[in-house]
Design a protein around this motif. Structure first.
Motif, short mmCIF file in Angstrom:
data_model
loop_
_atom_site.label_atom_id
_atom_site.label_comp_id
_atom_site.label_asym_id
_atom_site.label_seq_id
_atom_site.Cartn_x
_atom_site.Cartn_y
_atom_site.Cartn_z
N GLY A 1 -8.86 -0.66 -85.36
CA GLY A 1 -10.26 -1.02 -85.60
C GLY A 1 -10.60 -1.23 -87.07
N LYS B 1 -10.99 -6.91 -88.63
CA LYS B 1 -11.79 -7.70 -87.69
C LYS B 1 -10.89 -8.74 -87.01
N LYS C 1 -14.06 -4.51 -80.20
CA LYS C 1 -15.19 -4.34 -81.13
C LYS C 1 -15.46 -2.87 -81.44
N ALA C 2 -14.59 -1.98 -80.95
CA ALA C 2 -14.83 -0.54 -81.14
C ALA C 2 -14.63 -0.15 -82.61
N ASN C 3 -15.38 0.87 -83.06
CA ASN C 3 -15.17 1.32 -84.44
C ASN C 3 -14.02 2.33 -84.48
N PRO C 4 -13.42 2.51 -85.68
CA PRO C 4 -12.23 3.38 -85.78
C PRO C 4 -12.47 4.81 -85.26
N LYS C 5 -13.67 5.34 -85.48
CA LYS C 5 -13.95 6.72 -85.02
C LYS C 5 -13.86 6.81 -83.50
N HIS C 6 -14.46 5.84 -82.82
CA HIS C 6 -14.42 5.84 -81.35
C HIS C 6 -12.98 5.71 -80.85
#
Length: 236
Positions: A51, A54, A69-74
């Motif tokens: 993540g 892009k 489209k997920a963010n690195p934390k998720h």
């Protein structure tokens, strides 16, 4: 079942196309290796999965959920953790604090304690150095710390980007033994590695990347025996 599934992935840096429609999968319980020359797109591939980069087009599914489209934390919370190229340990913090940073999204105190003890078993050298500043460790010890820190996140899938980089041959062997142990104890591994010979010796399956495309795939054994792979990557 594919734990990680990548379909027709494209990544651009400005006008440059770094990944040109890559498809690959990692099944639960496997060690899968990505090999290729410098600039083939291996690190871009890893950063796309975690993540950080892009994506222009394609699909990335982890545990049947799209992480395009997920963010690195998720992504870390879902159970996917990366050990970056160059180790990136936290200097000015002790070995113990570095390990605990790996568990910062977790709330299960008993589980954290259990995994900490497991890391101490897997990396006895770290156990002796718990209170030392991480910057005082040798290259090999820093690599072990980076792997231990990632394991503290309790990953289902561990991404390793160039774990043998800059290490003496005797340490490379040790790091690869540890990767096999981590895998045997239940963690699936996706490995990017310039040392193609070592990578193929432990990989269940492997993909060869050339300028942003997958040009070959097969079992680790098949690719190690392939004359094309031997010529290009194994000095044969």
């Amino acid at each position: 079942m594919a734990m990680l599934e990548i379909k027709d992935l494209h990544v651009h840096y400005g006008v440059i196309e770094a990944l040109k429609g890559i498809s690959l999968e990692v099944n639960e319980g496997e060690i899968v290796a990505l090999i290729g020359a410098n600039g083939a797109g291996k690190t871009t591939m890893m950063q796309s999965i975690s993540g950080i980069v892009k994506k222009s087009a394609g699909e990335i599914n982890f545990l049947n959920e799209s992480i395009m489209k997920a963010n690195p934390k998720h992504i870390v919370e879902m159970g996917l953790t990366q050990v970056p190229e160059g180790r990136r340990i936290f200097t000015g913090m002790s070995v113990y604090e570095n390990l605990m940073m790996g568990a910062f999204l977790r709330k299960d105190k008993d589980g954290i304690k259990h995994d900490y003890e497991k890391v101490c078993e897997q990396f006895p050298i770290l156990k002796e150095r718990m209170n030392q500043d991480a910057s005082t460790l040798s290259g090999g010890e820093q690599q072990m710390l980076a792997m231990g820190r990632a394991l503290m996140a309790k990953p289902k899938l561990l991404l390793l980007d160039e774990p043998s980089m800059g290490l003496a041959p005797i340490l490379v062997k040790e790091i690869f033994n540890i990767i096999e142990e981590i895998n045997k104890s239940g963690t699936t591994v996706l490995l990017v590695e310039q040392n193609a010979k070592m990578a193929l010796s432990i990989a269940h399956r492997a993909y060869v990347l050339e300028t942003g495309k997958v040009v070959m795939s097969g079992t680790g054994e098949e690719l190690a025996k392939s004359s094309d792979v031997q010529k290009a990557y194994l000095g044969g």
